[in-house]
Design a protein around this motif. Structure first.
Motif, PDB file in Angstrom:
ATOM      1  N   SER A   5     -12.356   3.803   4.507  1.00 45.13           N
ATOM      2  CA  SER A   5     -11.759   4.672   3.484  1.00 45.13           C
ATOM      3  C   SER A   5     -11.249   3.840   2.313  1.00 45.13           C
ATOM      4  N   GLU A   6     -11.235   4.441   1.134  1.00 44.57           N
ATOM      5  CA  GLU A   6     -10.750   3.780  -0.084  1.00 44.57           C
ATOM      6  C   GLU A   6      -9.239   3.606   0.032  1.00 44.57           C
ATOM      7  N   HIS A   7      -8.798   2.388  -0.121  1.00 38.39           N
ATOM      8  CA  HIS A   7      -7.380   2.052  -0.001  1.00 38.39           C
ATOM      9  C   HIS A   7      -7.035   1.198  -1.218  1.00 38.39           C
ATOM     10  N   CYS A   8      -6.125   1.663  -2.089  1.00 40.20           N
ATOM     11  CA  CYS A   8      -5.868   0.993  -3.368  1.00 40.20           C
ATOM     12  C   CYS A   8      -4.443   0.451  -3.448  1.00 40.20           C
ATOM     13  N   CYS A   9      -4.292  -0.636  -4.194  1.00 44.90           N
ATOM     14  CA  CYS A   9      -2.994  -1.232  -4.477  1.00 44.90           C
ATOM     15  C   CYS A   9      -2.165  -0.242  -5.304  1.00 44.90           C
ATOM     16  N   ARG A  20      -4.825  -5.440   5.585  1.00 44.81           N
ATOM     17  CA  ARG A  20      -4.275  -4.709   6.734  1.00 44.81           C
ATOM     18  C   ARG A  20      -4.262  -3.220   6.441  1.00 44.81           C
ATOM     19  N   ILE A  21      -4.326  -2.432   7.465  1.00 44.30           N
ATOM     20  CA  ILE A  21      -4.405  -0.976   7.296  1.00 44.30           C
ATOM     21  C   ILE A  21      -3.127  -0.410   6.664  1.00 44.30           C
ATOM     22  N   ASP A  22      -1.996  -1.084   6.880  1.00 49.11           N
ATOM     23  CA  ASP A  22      -0.737  -0.600   6.315  1.00 49.11           C
ATOM     24  C   ASP A  22      -0.373  -1.298   5.005  1.00 49.11           C
ATOM     25  N   ALA A  23      -1.283  -2.091   4.433  1.00 46.31           N
ATOM     26  CA  ALA A  23      -1.022  -2.792   3.171  1.00 46.31           C
ATOM     27  C   ALA A  23      -0.890  -1.794   2.024  1.00 46.31           C
ATOM     28  N   LYS A  24       0.049  -2.068   1.126  1.00 43.34           N
ATOM     29  CA  LYS A  24       0.261  -1.199  -0.036  1.00 43.34           C
ATOM     30  C   LYS A  24      -0.087  -1.905  -1.336  1.00 43.34           C
ATOM     31  N   TYR A  25      -0.094  -3.232  -1.319  1.00 44.79           N
ATOM     32  CA  TYR A  25      -0.311  -4.029  -2.527  1.00 44.79           C
ATOM     33  C   TYR A  25      -1.364  -5.092  -2.242  1.00 44.79           C
ATOM     34  N   CYS A  26      -2.022  -5.548  -3.303  1.00 48.30           N
ATOM     35  CA  CYS A  26      -3.040  -6.578  -3.143  1.00 48.30           C
ATOM     36  C   CYS A  26      -2.442  -7.973  -3.081  1.00 48.30           C
ATOM     37  N   SER A  27      -1.207  -8.142  -3.618  1.00 48.84           N
ATOM     38  CA  SER A  27      -0.577  -9.462  -3.634  1.00 48.84           C
ATOM     39  C   SER A  27       0.935  -9.313  -3.754  1.00 48.84           C
ATOM     40  N   GLY A  28       1.620 -10.432  -3.546  1.00 49.21           N
ATOM     41  CA  GLY A  28       3.073 -10.443  -3.728  1.00 49.21           C
ATOM     42  C   GLY A  28       3.461 -10.167  -5.167  1.00 49.21           C
TER      43      GLY A  28
END
Length: 118
Positions: A5-9, A20-28
Motif C-alpha cells: 500500500s502507498e505510505h507517504c511521509c 517500517r509499517i508504523d513509520a510516519k516520516y522519511c527522515s529525522g
C-alpha cells in the motif's frame, strides 16, 4: 497487512512504503520539520485568539486567508500581519509577539477591574 500500500511521509509526501509499517516520516529532518510546523500553527492560533480578545485588534478574512490588524489610537496607524508573514516568522518571534499581547491583555483586564469598566 500488506506492505504494497502507498505510505507517504507526513512532512514531504515521499513514498515510505519500504520503511517500517508504523513509520510516519522519511527522515529525522522531516520529523522535526513537521513538529516545528505544527508548533507554529498552534502559536498562530493562539495569536489569533489574543487578537479577538484585545480592543483595537481584529482578525480580517480575505480570499487568500486572513491577516491580523492592530489599530494604534495614539498615532492613528494600523499594523497588519498577513498569514504569509506570520508563517515566515520563527517560533521565537511568534512567542515574543504573543507575550507582548498577553501583557497588553492583562493590562486591559486590570484596568477594567480597577475602573469598573465592562
Amino acid at each position: 497487512m500488506s506492505n504494497n500500500s502507498e505510505h507517504c511521509c507526513l512532512s514531504c509526501g515521499v513514498d515510505i512504503s519500504n520503511k517500517r509499517i508504523d513509520a510516519k516520516y522519511c527522515s529525522g529532518r522531516c520529523r522535526m520539520r513537521y513538529c516545528r510546523s505544527r508548533k507554529k500553527d498552534q502559536l498562530i492560533e493562539e495569536l489569533v485568539e489574543l487578537f479577538r480578545q484585545l480592543p483595537n485588534h481584529s482578525v480580517q478574512f480575505t480570499d487568500k486567508g486572513f491577516y491580523l490588524e492592530e489599530w494604534d489610537v495614539i498615532n492613528r496607524t494600523t499594523q497588519k500581519w498577513y498569514l504569509s508573514e506570520l508563517k515566515s516568522m520563527s517560533n521565537q518571534q511568534l512567542n515574543g509577539l504573543i507575550e507582548g499581547k498577553k501583557w497588553r491583555l492583562a493590562g486591559e483586564n486590570l484596568a477594567n477591574l480597577l475602573f469598573n469598566r465592562s
